[in-house]
Design a protein around this motif. Structure first.
Motif, mmCIF file in Angstrom:
data_model
loop_
_atom_site.group_PDB
_atom_site.id
_atom_site.type_symbol
_atom_site.label_atom_id
_atom_site.label_comp_id
_atom_site.label_asym_id
_atom_site.label_seq_id
_atom_site.Cartn_x
_atom_site.Cartn_y
_atom_site.Cartn_z
ATOM 1 N N ILE A 4 15.170 92.623 9.783
ATOM 2 C CA ILE A 4 16.185 93.191 10.667
ATOM 3 C C ILE A 4 15.529 94.293 11.497
ATOM 4 O O ILE A 4 14.973 95.248 10.961
ATOM 5 C CB ILE A 4 17.343 93.777 9.846
ATOM 6 C CG1 ILE A 4 17.961 92.657 9.028
ATOM 7 C CG2 ILE A 4 18.370 94.424 10.732
ATOM 8 C CD1 ILE A 4 18.955 93.152 8.029
ATOM 9 N N ALA A 44 17.636 89.403 7.225
ATOM 10 C CA ALA A 44 18.700 88.541 7.718
ATOM 11 C C ALA A 44 18.438 87.122 7.245
ATOM 12 O O ALA A 44 17.295 86.684 7.157
ATOM 13 C CB ALA A 44 18.758 88.596 9.240
ATOM 14 N N GLU A 78 27.683 88.330 7.743
ATOM 15 C CA GLU A 78 26.342 87.766 7.726
ATOM 16 C C GLU A 78 25.784 87.747 6.306
ATOM 17 O O GLU A 78 26.214 88.515 5.444
ATOM 18 C CB GLU A 78 25.399 88.585 8.606
ATOM 19 C CG GLU A 78 25.757 88.636 10.072
ATOM 20 C CD GLU A 78 24.764 89.484 10.843
ATOM 21 O OE1 GLU A 78 23.665 88.971 11.166
ATOM 22 O OE2 GLU A 78 25.067 90.656 11.116
#
Length: 349
Positions: A4, A44, A78
């Protein structure tokens, strides 16, 4: 998976980490362990695609997934993944304790405790009975129970009390030698002494399920649990429902212990059982036909029946594992290929 980078994503992570902190500033530092990583950056990720054994929604609404490809977290929009630099082990079990710490059990590397800032790794070098931890439970005294291959450990925050499964009995062994697993990734060669599930019921009685026998423990002695046809064998999960009945699921199906007697509800091999906030029972089981495994539901309104009717709400899963209800009411369950969801209000998955 890329790290990220954006300021917005970093801010989200900082907020999440603050949410995981103990609000009173308390810590559970033990003499036996040292921090594995004081800080790290979540990655992520897409949803996991590997075997997902256990699912936990923490007190802040984050969903944690214990998978054979590591630990994943879903914060509402997410997915993120704990980087493999923390551990490359297969993760199996998960628990959030009363202080907000999250414990993860692995196959081969003991347990990891996440306190909101970093991880501590606890293994048999620190006194843990086994490095293969398949179940984690917190009792009424705040002690953490770690069920593994060959026995289980009770951790009071400072030290361990270990018990070993030996000749179909449970005995305390303060000098327990670490359990060495020749190939911890070989699931075709599992010990019958692997501890699958531990609970403490509202009367203070412990129920301990193994791949061999199932036992109760009143803090004095262990007793083998039996039904009218013999002892329970290879029970995979135990749950106490909202009314105080105890459910045992596994090789011989689904059994309910109510009013001092056992009743069989489902006959086929079952892996997990869960009760939603509204009182509905969800069960992952082998349907015993071409449809493979399925997700079953017992409506709360039927629980007073002596043998409640069971509905099939999903099938063709290959195999299903842990079940959890999210804050929004969605039912999450783990499979061989990751996770799936069931929406009780829309009857979709």
């Amino acid at each position: 998976m890329s790290q990220i980078k954006s300021r917005a994503a970093i801010l989200i992570l900082l907020i999440l980490f603050c949410f995981c902190q103990n609000p009173k500033g308390e810590s559970e530092v033990t003499e036996a362990t040292e921090p594995f990583a004081n800080s790290f950056e979540m990655e992520a990720s897409s949803a996991p695609k590997a075997i997902t054994r256990m699912i936990l929604e923490d007190r802040k609404g984050n969903i944690w997934l214990s998978t054979f490809d590591g630990v994943f977290m879903y914060e509402g929009k997410e997915f993120f993944k704990v980087p493999s630099s923390i551990s490359k082990a297969r993760f199996f079990s998960v628990l959030e304790d009363r202080k907000g710490n999250i414990w993860f059990g692995t196959i081969g590397e003991g347990v990891f405790k996440f306190d909101g800032n970093g991880f501590e790794n606890i293994t048999n070098r620190d006194g843990l009975a086994s490095n293969e931890i398949t179940s984690i439970y917190e009792d009424g005294n705040g002690h953490i129970w770690f069920g593994g291959n060959g026995g289980f450990s009770i951790f009071d925050g400072q030290s361990f009390k270990n018990f070993i499964l030996e000749k179909d009995q449970i005995v305390e062994d303060p000098n327990l030698k670490p359990k060495i697993i020749p190939n911890p990734t070989d699931f075709n060669n599992r010990s019958i002494n692997e501890v699958n599930s531990i609970i403490e019921d509202r009367n203070g009685l412990f129920w301990i399920a193994t791949r061999g026998s199932t036992y109760t423990y009143d803090r004095v002695e262990f007793k083998k649990v039996e039904h009218e046809d013999g002892p329970f064998s290879n029970v995979r999960w135990i749950m106490e429902d909202q009314s105080g009945d105890v459910w045992l699921v596994g090789q011989s199906g689904v059994w309910r212990y109510s009013k001092d007697s056992f009743t069989r509800i489902v006959e086929n091999f079952t892996g997990y059982i869960f009760q939603s906030r509204e009182g509905h029972i969800y069960i992952s089981t082998n349907l015993g036909n071409d449809e493979g495994w399925g997700l079953l539901k017992i409506d709360q309104s039927r629980l007073n029946d002596s043998v409640p009717e069971v509905d099939i709400i999903s099938s063709g899963l290959g195999m299903a594992f842990g079940i959890e209800e999210a804050e929004d009411g969605l039912i999450w369950f783990g499979t061989l290929q990751g996770i799936r969801q069931y929406n009780p209000s829309q009857k979709t998955q």
